[in-house]
Design a protein around this motif. Structure first.
Motif, PDB file in Angstrom:
ATOM      1  N   MET A 103       7.538 -10.641  -2.016  1.00 51.05           N
ATOM      2  CA  MET A 103       6.100 -10.449  -1.904  1.00 51.05           C
ATOM      3  C   MET A 103       5.428 -11.596  -1.178  1.00 51.05           C
ATOM      4  SD  MET A 103       5.413  -7.536  -3.278  1.00 51.05           S
ATOM      5  CE  MET A 103       3.635  -7.689  -3.388  1.00 51.05           C
ATOM      6  N   ALA A 104       6.000 -12.781  -1.248  1.00 55.71           N
ATOM      7  CA  ALA A 104       5.405 -13.942  -0.587  1.00 55.71           C
ATOM      8  C   ALA A 104       5.344 -13.778   0.926  1.00 55.71           C
ATOM      9  CB  ALA A 104       6.186 -15.207  -0.941  1.00 55.71           C
ATOM     10  N   ASN A 105       6.080 -12.814   1.473  1.00 51.55           N
ATOM     11  CA  ASN A 105       6.059 -12.564   2.911  1.00 51.55           C
ATOM     12  C   ASN A 105       4.963 -11.589   3.336  1.00 51.55           C
ATOM     13  OD1 ASN A 105       8.121 -14.212   4.021  1.00 51.55           O
ATOM     14  ND2 ASN A 105       9.679 -12.851   3.155  1.00 51.55           N
ATOM     15  N   PHE A 106       4.203 -11.059   2.384  1.00 52.23           N
ATOM     16  CA  PHE A 106       3.138 -10.120   2.745  1.00 52.23           C
ATOM     17  C   PHE A 106       2.085 -10.839   3.593  1.00 52.23           C
ATOM     18  CE2 PHE A 106       3.316  -6.273  -0.263  1.00 52.23           C
ATOM     19  CZ  PHE A 106       4.689  -6.259  -0.202  1.00 52.23           C
ATOM     20  N   GLY A 107       1.628 -10.145   4.631  1.00 54.51           N
ATOM     21  CA  GLY A 107       0.671 -10.746   5.548  1.00 54.51           C
ATOM     22  C   GLY A 107       1.334 -11.494   6.683  1.00 54.51           C
ATOM     23  N   SER A 108       2.657 -11.364   6.796  1.00 49.92           N
ATOM     24  CA  SER A 108       3.395 -12.007   7.890  1.00 49.92           C
ATOM     25  C   SER A 108       4.318 -10.981   8.539  1.00 49.92           C
ATOM     26  CB  SER A 108       4.223 -13.180   7.363  1.00 49.92           C
ATOM     27  OG  SER A 108       5.371 -12.711   6.663  1.00 49.92           O
TER      28      SER A 108
ATOM     29  N   TYR B 114      -6.095   4.561   5.777  1.00 53.24           N
ATOM     30  CA  TYR B 114      -6.455   3.250   6.324  1.00 53.24           C
ATOM     31  C   TYR B 114      -5.184   2.415   6.509  1.00 53.24           C
ATOM     32  CZ  TYR B 114     -10.553   4.903   3.706  1.00 53.24           C
ATOM     33  OH  TYR B 114     -11.557   5.671   3.169  1.00 53.24           O
ATOM     34  N   PRO B 115      -5.115   1.610   7.575  1.00 49.34           N
ATOM     35  CA  PRO B 115      -3.919   0.780   7.811  1.00 49.34           C
ATOM     36  C   PRO B 115      -3.971  -0.544   7.063  1.00 49.34           C
ATOM     37  CG  PRO B 115      -5.401   0.599   9.671  1.00 49.34           C
ATOM     38  CD  PRO B 115      -6.048   1.567   8.726  1.00 49.34           C
ATOM     39  N   THR B 116      -4.205  -0.456   5.767  1.00 49.30           N
ATOM     40  CA  THR B 116      -4.264  -1.618   4.895  1.00 49.30           C
ATOM     41  C   THR B 116      -3.455  -1.318   3.641  1.00 49.30           C
ATOM     42  OG1 THR B 116      -6.293  -0.768   3.866  1.00 49.30           O
ATOM     43  CG2 THR B 116      -6.560  -2.346   5.678  1.00 49.30           C
ATOM     44  N   CYS B 117      -3.195  -2.354   2.849  1.00 54.03           N
ATOM     45  CA  CYS B 117      -2.472  -2.166   1.591  1.00 54.03           C
ATOM     46  C   CYS B 117      -3.094  -1.023   0.789  1.00 54.03           C
ATOM     47  CB  CYS B 117      -2.504  -3.468   0.796  1.00 54.03           C
ATOM     48  SG  CYS B 117      -1.725  -3.334  -0.833  1.00 54.03           S
ATOM     49  N   TYR B 118      -2.235  -0.196   0.209  1.00 49.49           N
ATOM     50  CA  TYR B 118      -2.728   0.983  -0.508  1.00 49.49           C
ATOM     51  C   TYR B 118      -3.631   0.615  -1.673  1.00 49.49           C
ATOM     52  CZ  TYR B 118      -2.479   5.912  -1.877  1.00 49.49           C
ATOM     53  OH  TYR B 118      -2.775   7.234  -2.152  1.00 49.49           O
ATOM     54  N   TYR B 119      -3.504  -0.607  -2.173  1.00 45.69           N
ATOM     55  CA  TYR B 119      -4.328  -1.017  -3.306  1.00 45.69           C
ATOM     56  C   TYR B 119      -5.786  -1.259  -2.917  1.00 45.69           C
ATOM     57  CZ  TYR B 119       0.112  -1.637  -5.769  1.00 45.69           C
ATOM     58  OH  TYR B 119       1.341  -1.433  -6.350  1.00 45.69           O
TER      59      TYR B 119
ATOM     60  N   THR C 237      -3.427  -9.035  -7.745  1.00 44.14           N
ATOM     61  CA  THR C 237      -2.379 -10.017  -7.468  1.00 44.14           C
ATOM     62  C   THR C 237      -1.707  -9.754  -6.124  1.00 44.14           C
ATOM     63  OG1 THR C 237      -1.961 -10.320  -9.827  1.00 44.14           O
ATOM     64  CG2 THR C 237      -0.212 -10.991  -8.324  1.00 44.14           C
ATOM     65  N   ILE C 238      -1.524  -8.485  -5.783  1.00 43.97           N
ATOM     66  CA  ILE C 238      -0.879  -8.129  -4.520  1.00 43.97           C
ATOM     67  C   ILE C 238      -1.791  -8.452  -3.336  1.00 43.97           C
ATOM     68  CG2 ILE C 238       0.284  -6.270  -3.253  1.00 43.97           C
ATOM     69  CD1 ILE C 238       1.476  -7.108  -6.056  1.00 43.97           C
ATOM     70  N   LEU C 239      -3.100  -8.300  -3.530  1.00 41.86           N
ATOM     71  CA  LEU C 239      -4.062  -8.537  -2.437  1.00 41.86           C
ATOM     72  C   LEU C 239      -4.352 -10.038  -2.378  1.00 41.86           C
ATOM     73  CD1 LEU C 239      -6.321  -5.468  -3.233  1.00 41.86           C
ATOM     74  CD2 LEU C 239      -4.684  -5.688  -1.349  1.00 41.86           C
ATOM     75  N   ARG C 240      -3.399 -10.758  -1.859  1.00 42.43           N
ATOM     76  CA  ARG C 240      -3.329 -12.208  -1.995  1.00 42.43           C
ATOM     77  C   ARG C 240      -4.183 -12.982  -0.999  1.00 42.43           C
ATOM     78  NH1 ARG C 240       2.407 -14.364  -0.017  1.00 42.43           N
ATOM     79  NH2 ARG C 240       1.110 -16.169   0.403  1.00 42.43           N
ATOM     80  N   ASN C 241      -4.619 -12.347   0.088  1.00 44.54           N
ATOM     81  CA  ASN C 241      -5.305 -13.077   1.160  1.00 44.54           C
ATOM     82  C   ASN C 241      -6.814 -12.930   1.004  1.00 44.54           C
ATOM     83  OD1 ASN C 241      -2.832 -13.815   2.329  1.00 44.54           O
ATOM     84  ND2 ASN C 241      -2.683 -11.846   3.380  1.00 44.54           N
TER      85      ASN C 241
ATOM     86  N   ALA D  10      -5.176  -9.675   7.057  1.00 40.88           N
ATOM     87  CA  ALA D  10      -6.286  -8.842   6.593  1.00 40.88           C
ATOM     88  C   ALA D  10      -5.819  -7.585   5.883  1.00 40.88           C
ATOM     89  CB  ALA D  10      -7.185  -8.475   7.769  1.00 40.88           C
ATOM     90  N   LYS D  11      -4.598  -7.141   6.156  1.00 38.40           N
ATOM     91  CA  LYS D  11      -4.087  -5.934   5.516  1.00 38.40           C
ATOM     92  C   LYS D  11      -3.943  -6.110   4.010  1.00 38.40           C
ATOM     93  CE  LYS D  11      -1.621  -4.338   9.618  1.00 38.40           C
ATOM     94  NZ  LYS D  11      -2.279  -3.034   9.724  1.00 38.40           N
ATOM     95  N   PHE D  12      -3.844  -7.347   3.558  1.00 40.09           N
ATOM     96  CA  PHE D  12      -3.675  -7.628   2.131  1.00 40.09           C
ATOM     97  C   PHE D  12      -4.855  -8.428   1.608  1.00 40.09           C
ATOM     98  CE2 PHE D  12       0.318  -6.735   4.023  1.00 40.09           C
ATOM     99  CZ  PHE D  12       0.835  -5.789   3.153  1.00 40.09           C
ATOM    100  N   SER D  13      -6.036  -7.945   1.946  1.00 44.49           N
ATOM    101  CA  SER D  13      -7.268  -8.625   1.553  1.00 44.49           C
ATOM    102  C   SER D  13      -8.323  -7.599   1.169  1.00 44.49           C
ATOM    103  CB  SER D  13      -7.789  -9.494   2.703  1.00 44.49           C
ATOM    104  OG  SER D  13      -9.063 -10.015   2.405  1.00 44.49           O
ATOM    105  N   MET D  14      -8.728  -7.601  -0.100  1.00 48.33           N
ATOM    106  CA  MET D  14      -9.836  -6.749  -0.505  1.00 48.33           C
ATOM    107  C   MET D  14     -11.133  -7.244   0.115  1.00 48.33           C
ATOM    108  SD  MET D  14     -10.763  -4.041  -2.117  1.00 48.33           S
ATOM    109  CE  MET D  14      -9.669  -3.575  -3.464  1.00 48.33           C
ATOM    110  N   GLU D  15     -11.237  -8.572   0.290  1.00 48.40           N
ATOM    111  CA  GLU D  15     -12.435  -9.133   0.908  1.00 48.40           C
ATOM    112  C   GLU D  15     -12.622  -8.578   2.311  1.00 48.40           C
ATOM    113  OE1 GLU D  15     -11.134 -11.929  -2.306  1.00 48.40           O
ATOM    114  OE2 GLU D  15     -10.138 -10.762  -0.745  1.00 48.40           O
ATOM    115  N   PHE D  16     -11.547  -8.518   3.088  1.00 47.96           N
ATOM    116  CA  PHE D  16     -11.646  -7.951   4.428  1.00 47.96           C
ATOM    117  C   PHE D  16     -11.987  -6.468   4.371  1.00 47.96           C
ATOM    118  CE2 PHE D  16      -9.847  -5.483   7.867  1.00 47.96           C
ATOM    119  CZ  PHE D  16     -10.378  -6.119   8.990  1.00 47.96           C
TER     120      PHE D  16
END
Length: 450
Positions: free
Chosen positions: A187-192, A267-272, A307-311, A320-326
């Motif tokens: 999971m630490a590789n999410f966003g890369s 949407y092309p972002t994390c499903y969460y 927790t998954i939406l780490r950025n 940005a794909k793993f950011s609720m803020e974005f």
């Protein structure tokens, strides 16, 4: 017993096939994955992969980055990475099954000269194997740090490829055990770039595992049920069921893909982020908001999903794909969240950065009866200067979810949009029409025009 029984079921399906209903249920995920794969083919991560590995060994399997024919394992790796790099691929079984299995099946199927019916049967078998294993875990693998898609994907792809190769029960069991020993991803590789690489490696692992089992390589006979085996080794808390018998595919409920089909992403972002995106976009459609008046955007989701939406302050499209803020800021600024918005320029824009700082994630209990680790619903509250806050309707299933499926026209529109963002726009409706008839099509014919 579990490992042996899984191998026996794969071997039976390799001979008898699955069912027409199961193949019909599998087709939307296959078509959607081809679209996201072509859209992802021009992205830097898979292009970097191909550059770093050049030259790829020649073969009969088509890869989407260079449009060349290479060996099946390399094609599965490249196409798996391209299918997942945009995070636009479908969701099910606590991960992204099609982004792993479709590239593996297409690559090996082309090398073997199989047709679309064989491919769909293989998908159904891989989906069943993946689902039977992942649902034995009561915890959440991502909380432990495991990327579920790449961990279980290696096994699902191995099962699908074993079916394509028509392995007997013993060799099919070895194939999935060899897939299990290659299952990995963090999971630490999410966003890369590494996140989609993990998916490509799982697809490649499936091809390699099945081919090695065919050649006579063996693996542990109890890899899945052993105290130090696959399920317990990956389990966050050791709370895993290795004793229950396999789910039946021969009764009135049929195959798992019929009961629980994939959910297609809008949407092309994390499903969460999707439930909250549906919530805020519906809110904005009813009540336009001037972003200058926004004091805060409060998003209520489960701790597990948060927790998954780490950025929290992403600067790149991948982050940005793993950011609720974005996700919330993009919806407010642009009124949509699509491929055009998931760019470095959009994520790093001053207005976006400013608005993201006003987004607050509030965690609630994960009490959904049907969505593992989710709240019963997500909701969004927009607080504005001098006026009452706007509160969205609660959203329990985002549009595109298996319980709220997209229409055939919406699915086709997403596919065309993916092609428009790819080097394969010229393939257009001809490719879409051919994919709708996939069951009757030789896989060797699949090579979209640029």
């Amino acid at each position: 017993m579990l490992t042996r029984d899984l191998g026996a079921r794969i071997a039976r399906a390799a001979v008898a096939g699955t069912s027409h209903a199961a193949r019909v249920a599998a087709l939307p995920g296959v078509i959607d994955t081809i679209g996201t794969m072509l859209a992802g083919s021009a992205e830097p991560p898979p292009r970097t992969l191909c550059s770093g590995l050049a030259p790829l060994p020649p073969g009969q399997a088509w890869e989407c980055v260079g449009g060349t024919r290479v060996d099946a394992a390399s094609a599965a790796l490249v196409n798996g990475m391209a299918a997942h790099v945009l995070d636009y691929d479908d969701v099910a079984l606590r991960g992204h099954p099609s982004a792993v299995m479709v590239p593996a099946i297409l690559a090996l199927g082309q090398a073997l000269g199989r047709n679309g019916r064989h491919a769909l049967d293989a998908y159904v078998v891989g989906y069943q194997t993946w689902g039977d294993l992942v649902e034995r875990e009561r915890g959440m693998h991502p909380i432990k740090g495991w990327h579920t898609t790449s961990v279980f994907g290696a096994v699902g792809a191995a099962a699908a490829c074993a079916a394509l190769l028509r392995l007997d029960d013993v060799r099919a069991a070895h194939a999935i055990a060899l897939g299990a020993t290659q299952g990995a991803g963090l999971m630490a590789n999410f966003g890369s770039m590494a996140k989609s690489y993990q998916t490509g490696r799982a697809a490649q692992a499936g091809v390699l595992a099945a081919k090695l089992a065919e050649a006579g390589m063996t693996a542990g006979a109890d890899v899945f049920e052993h105290p130090q085996g696959f399920l317990r080794a990956h389990s966050p808390q050791g709370d895993v069921d290795t004793a229950s018998p396999l789910s039946s595919t021969e009764n009135e409920s049929g195959w798992l893909v019929e009961q629980t089909p994939v959910s297609i992403k809008r949407y092309p972002t994390c499903y969460y982020t999707h439930r909250a995106l549906d919530a805020i976009l519906a809110l904005l459609a009813n009540t336009p908001v001037d972003i200058r008046d926004v004091e805060a955007v409060r998003v209520r989701i489960s701790q597990e999903h948060a927790t998954i939406l780490r950025n929290h302050a992403p600067r790149t499209g991948l982050e940005a794909k793993f950011s609720m803020e974005f996700a919330m800021a993009c919806a407010l600024l642009h009124g949509k969240v699509g491929l055009t918005e998931l760019t470095d320029a959009c994520a790093g824009a001053p207005a976006m950065q400013d608005l993201m700082r006003r987004v607050r994630v509030e965690t609630v209990v994960a009490d959904s009866a049907e969505w593992h680790g989710a709240a019963a619903f997500d909701e969004v509250i927009v607080e504005r200067d001098g006026v009452p806050p706007l509160r969205s309707d609660p959203v329990s299933h985002p549009a595109g979810h298996a319980r709220r499926p997209l229409t055939p026209a919406q699915l086709d529109a997403k596919f065309r949009d993916c092609l428009d963002h790819s080097p394969y726009a010229a393939a257009g409706d001809a490719l879409l029409s051919a994919l709708h008839k996939l069951e009757d099509t030789p896989l060797t014919d699949f090579q979209p025009a640029r």
